[in-house]
Design a protein around this motif. Sequence first.
Motif, PDB file in Angstrom:
ATOM      1  N   HIS A  67       0.852  -1.191   0.000  1.00 52.01           N
ATOM      2  CA  HIS A  67       0.000   0.000   0.000  1.00 52.01           C
ATOM      3  C   HIS A  67       0.890   1.244   0.000  1.00 52.01           C
ATOM      4  O   HIS A  67       1.770   1.380   0.827  1.00 52.01           O
ATOM      5  CB  HIS A  67      -0.907  -0.021   1.238  1.00 52.01           C
ATOM      6  CG  HIS A  67      -2.072   0.920   1.159  1.00 52.01           C
ATOM      7  ND1 HIS A  67      -1.926   2.276   0.975  1.00 52.01           N
ATOM      8  CD2 HIS A  67      -3.397   0.693   1.221  1.00 52.01           C
ATOM      9  CE1 HIS A  67      -3.121   2.833   0.942  1.00 52.01           C
ATOM     10  NE2 HIS A  67      -4.041   1.889   1.082  1.00 52.01           N
ATOM     11  N   TYR A  70       0.050   7.157   2.665  1.00 52.41           N
ATOM     12  CA  TYR A  70      -1.154   7.996   2.638  1.00 52.41           C
ATOM     13  C   TYR A  70      -0.856   9.419   2.194  1.00 52.41           C
ATOM     14  O   TYR A  70      -1.717  10.111   1.671  1.00 52.41           O
ATOM     15  CB  TYR A  70      -1.784   8.078   4.042  1.00 52.41           C
ATOM     16  CG  TYR A  70      -2.488   6.827   4.470  1.00 52.41           C
ATOM     17  CD1 TYR A  70      -3.109   6.011   3.527  1.00 52.41           C
ATOM     18  CD2 TYR A  70      -2.554   6.474   5.803  1.00 52.41           C
ATOM     19  CE1 TYR A  70      -3.771   4.867   3.923  1.00 52.41           C
ATOM     20  CE2 TYR A  70      -3.220   5.330   6.212  1.00 52.41           C
ATOM     21  CZ  TYR A  70      -3.817   4.534   5.267  1.00 52.41           C
ATOM     22  OH  TYR A  70      -4.477   3.399   5.664  1.00 52.41           O
ATOM     23  N   HIS A 107      -3.950   5.383  -2.883  1.00 49.48           N
ATOM     24  CA  HIS A 107      -5.055   6.336  -2.945  1.00 49.48           C
ATOM     25  C   HIS A 107      -4.734   7.313  -4.074  1.00 49.48           C
ATOM     26  O   HIS A 107      -3.642   7.884  -4.082  1.00 49.48           O
ATOM     27  CB  HIS A 107      -5.178   7.083  -1.617  1.00 49.48           C
ATOM     28  CG  HIS A 107      -5.489   6.191  -0.446  1.00 49.48           C
ATOM     29  ND1 HIS A 107      -5.619   6.657   0.833  1.00 49.48           N
ATOM     30  CD2 HIS A 107      -5.708   4.851  -0.384  1.00 49.48           C
ATOM     31  CE1 HIS A 107      -5.920   5.645   1.643  1.00 49.48           C
ATOM     32  NE2 HIS A 107      -5.964   4.537   0.932  1.00 49.48           N
ATOM     33  N   GLU A 142      -7.383   2.871  -5.387  1.00 53.38           N
ATOM     34  CA  GLU A 142      -8.402   2.560  -4.394  1.00 53.38           C
ATOM     35  C   GLU A 142      -9.582   3.522  -4.526  1.00 53.38           C
ATOM     36  O   GLU A 142      -9.396   4.732  -4.680  1.00 53.38           O
ATOM     37  CB  GLU A 142      -7.790   2.643  -2.982  1.00 53.38           C
ATOM     38  CG  GLU A 142      -8.822   2.310  -1.897  1.00 53.38           C
ATOM     39  CD  GLU A 142      -8.199   1.985  -0.547  1.00 53.38           C
ATOM     40  OE1 GLU A 142      -6.971   1.762  -0.482  1.00 53.38           O
ATOM     41  OE2 GLU A 142      -8.953   1.952   0.439  1.00 53.38           O
ATOM     42  N   HIS A 211     -10.878  -4.214   0.145  1.00 54.99           N
ATOM     43  CA  HIS A 211     -10.569  -3.901   1.540  1.00 54.99           C
ATOM     44  C   HIS A 211     -11.869  -4.113   2.296  1.00 54.99           C
ATOM     45  O   HIS A 211     -12.872  -3.457   2.000  1.00 54.99           O
ATOM     46  CB  HIS A 211     -10.114  -2.449   1.696  1.00 54.99           C
ATOM     47  CG  HIS A 211      -8.721  -2.210   1.205  1.00 54.99           C
ATOM     48  ND1 HIS A 211      -8.221  -0.953   0.981  1.00 54.99           N
ATOM     49  CD2 HIS A 211      -7.732  -3.088   0.924  1.00 54.99           C
ATOM     50  CE1 HIS A 211      -6.964  -1.065   0.565  1.00 54.99           C
ATOM     51  NE2 HIS A 211      -6.644  -2.347   0.516  1.00 54.99           N
ATOM     52  N   GLU A 256      -8.870  -3.907   7.163  1.00 53.48           N
ATOM     53  CA  GLU A 256      -8.175  -2.707   7.660  1.00 53.48           C
ATOM     54  C   GLU A 256      -8.984  -2.178   8.825  1.00 53.48           C
ATOM     55  O   GLU A 256      -9.259  -0.988   8.927  1.00 53.48           O
ATOM     56  CB  GLU A 256      -8.105  -1.635   6.571  1.00 53.48           C
ATOM     57  CG  GLU A 256      -7.324  -2.015   5.338  1.00 53.48           C
ATOM     58  CD  GLU A 256      -7.466  -0.968   4.230  1.00 53.48           C
ATOM     59  OE1 GLU A 256      -8.590  -0.472   4.004  1.00 53.48           O
ATOM     60  OE2 GLU A 256      -6.447  -0.643   3.607  1.00 53.48           O
TER      61      GLU A 256
HETATM   62 ZN    ZN Z   1      -6.176   2.519   1.271  1.00 54.01          ZN
END
Ligand code: ZN
Length: 276
Positions: A67, A70, A107, A142, A211, A256
């Motif tokens: 991933h 962020y 993201h 995502e 997710h 998550e």
């Molecule tokens: Zn994510």
Amino acid sequence: MLKIGCHLSISNGFHKAIQEAVSIGANTFQFFTRNPRGGKAKDLDPKDIEGLKKIIEEYDFAPLFAHGAYTMNLASKSENTREFARMILKDDLIRLKEISNSYYVFHPGSHVGQGSERGIELIVDALNDAIDKDNDTIILLEGMSGKGTEIGRNMEELKAIIDGVKYNDNLGICIDTCHLYSSGYDIVSNLDGVLDEIDRTVGLDRVKAVHLNDSKTEFASNKDRHEVIGGGTIGKDAIIDIINHPKLRNLPFNLETPNELEGYKKEIEFLRGEYR
Ligand code: ZN
Ligand code: FE
Ligand code: FE
């Protein structure tokens, strides 16, 4: 067999994370490629990733999920922030080649007031810069809850990004049940309708991962607050329908949810028990 896992830290190495995954009954997991807030990635220890392929095969793991940080915002207004994100993206994709059978999820970004059209344009440009015709890593955008100025709040935006990327054969999406519900896709009372809608836009064949999260906030709240399975507004029954749905049941699911290892273990056990 249900492919399910959760988010695990690799700060003590991949072998440790795999051991943890096995100990909680997971057969996939997700990890941050670097500190979630961005910054420098630790170099991969060749000893640690050596033999990874064998272990993954031995335990019959589904793909693993890296991933992106962020803070990585490919659509930022600031050129510095954008450049930094583009650098992270390229660097992550290079590092991922060392980790067998791993997908990359990130993201898409936030347009911070520039408008989604401009945001999408910036994301497309970054992806065209990072993905060449030889890319064989599966890269997943995502779907987001739509908080603030997030891009990817609906299927049309995700589709626009995919369409803009030249070598998009390995570009797909990851749906997040909390984000879907928060962004106004009613997976609780109309799961079939939502899946049809996804199929009409991005196409279900582009959906490569899920997710799996419950949500703390109400339908269409545009908030991003994950909750433990069965503890939120989506609820156990809808989640059970999701993992069993013929169009989703073979995808890898990652939790998550706000949990420690023990909590993840219980959720995985529960979900395996409900998989028909
Ligand atoms: Zn994510
Ligand atoms: Fe997510
Ligand atoms: Fe989220």
